[in-house]
Design an enzyme around this catalytic site. Structure first.
Site, short mmCIF file in Angstrom:
data_model
loop_
_atom_site.label_atom_id
_atom_site.label_comp_id
_atom_site.label_asym_id
_atom_site.label_seq_id
_atom_site.Cartn_x
_atom_site.Cartn_y
_atom_site.Cartn_z
N ASP A 157 -6.55 -6.23 5.14
CA ASP A 157 -5.76 -6.29 3.97
C ASP A 157 -6.47 -7.04 2.94
OD1 ASP A 157 -3.65 -4.64 4.91
OD2 ASP A 157 -2.96 -6.58 6.36
N ASP B 173 -3.17 3.23 5.36
CA ASP B 173 -3.21 1.98 4.37
C ASP B 173 -4.28 1.66 4.03
OD1 ASP B 173 -1.14 2.37 6.38
OD2 ASP B 173 -0.10 0.42 5.80
N1 GLY Z 1 0.42 -1.85 4.57
C1 GLY Z 1 1.52 -2.31 5.40
C2 GLY Z 1 2.71 -1.51 4.95
O1 GLY Z 1 2.75 -0.60 4.10
O2 GLY Z 1 3.85 -1.73 5.24
#
Ligand code: GLY
Length: 350
Positions: free
Chosen positions: A70, A130
């Site tokens: 992330d 993501d």
């Molecule tokens: N990247 C985590 C979400 O979209 O919940």
């Protein structure tokens, strides 16, 4: 105090709307700073820039985080924006953060590993859609350093994801788990959606935004073609609401009596404004759809009154229904992408 799904300490305040993450840099850790940067850009008021800079520099440890993917979200929404808007000297932090992300690149798969392996969850090398969003950090690191290795890793990740994550109708799985020894796919599942084969809405938004951004950074047509295909699937989905604000999962059997996810729609609107500036067929159609979303989001149905809603702008987002976490709440990333969309809309209409 209890623990949230990211392993970070959480502190649910008395108003039940604000969650802070202690000193752990959760994936949402740069969006408050990023919202301040956009408020500065939208208003020209220096007080937002000064506060944004202070909060941005308070998370400089992001550059050393290697236990998840992330860091791209965190670094680009804070340091990336500060460098873009004020020319602040964040080059070294951005490159070091990219180095940290590169420690998660797995040669056998050609991908960046998103989450840690877990015996309990039977995951060996999970990659989530993501993760496309984190590639912007790698593209930026090549631009700043001249070292092509970051760009090459990003293209490798985007290409393998293109091959494995998408279904023929343009929708995508949330999680693809790989065997790190052979590089083969082990399984395709969900973590935050209704079911493994359902259409988790925010995942589709990450795909639309991520591949639009990847096209901007590479010029490779296959990326914008995928972004358009996934957008068309969402737009034409029989369960898309008339006001264009998506339900949390397009396959929830409870539609229309279930939750919207405003964050999905603000991410999509921002991506569509960018798409409308690109060399694609009939670009105006993307702005038209983004404008429809923004009209809905700006209405009293979704935009809170000033001073309410824990001081967030938008109501009615969903973090993760399967984890019973953050259901029908304001979320800082819904606000961030809404502000980004406003800024993009303003620039287009100027
Ligand atoms: N990247 C985590 C979400 O979209 O919940």
């Amino acid at each position: 105090m209890s623990r949230c799904k990211f392993g970070a300490p959480i502190d649910l305040k008395a108003d039940k709307t604000t969650i802070t993450f202690g000193n752990h840099l959760a994936w949402q850790g740069g969006f408050f700073q990023g919202s301040l940067w956009y408020l500065y850009e939208l208003t020209g008021d220096e007080k937002y820039a000064a506060t944004a800079q202070r909060y941005t520099e308070s998370i400089s440890d992001v550059q050393y985080v290697t236990d998840n993917h992330d860091v791209g979200f965190i670094c680009m929404s804070s340091f990336g924006q500060g460098m873009r808007l004020k020319g602040l000297d964040y080059k070294d932090i951005i490159i070091q953060t990219a180095e940290s992300l590169m420690t998660r690149f797995r040669e056998t798969t050609g991908l960046i590993q998103s989450w840690q392996a877990s015996e309990a969850l039977d995951r060996k090398c999970p990659v989530i859609i993501d993760n496309m969003m984190n590639l912007e950090l790698l593209f930026k690191a090549t631009e700043l350093s001249g070292d092509k290795k970051y760009f090459d890793a990003a293209v490798s990740h985007a290409d393998r994801t293109l091959k494995e994550h998408f279904r023929p109708d343009g929708s995508c799985w949330h999680v693809v788990d790989y065997d790190p020894e052979t590089g083969e796919v082990r399984k395709k599942v969900t973590a935050q959606g209704y079911s493994d084969d359902s259409v988790w809405s925010r995942g589709q938004a990450w795909a639309i935004y991520g591949y639009t951004m990847a096209y901007r950074c590479t010029g490779y047509r296959r990326y914008i073609e995928q972004a358009i295909k996934t957008f068309e699937m969402m737009k034409n989905h029989p369960n898309m609401a008339d006001d264009c604000v998506a339900y949390w999962d397009m396959c929830s059997p409870d539609i229309p009596n279930t939750y919207r996810d405003v964050s999905t729609s603000s991410i999509m609107a921002s991506a569509l404004y960018e798409m409308s500036t690109m060399d694609v067929d009939n670009p105006g159609q993307y702005k038209e759809y983004a404008d429809k979303i923004m009209t809905s989001l700006a209405s009293p149905a979704y935009r809170a009154k000033l001073g309410e809603n824990g001081n967030f702008i938008l109501m009615h987002s969903v973090g993760s229904i399967p984890h019973k976490s953050e259901i029908d709440v304001p979320l800082n990333y819904a606000d961030y992408y809404f502000l980004e969309a406003l800024k993009r809309k303003r620039d287009i209409e100027k």
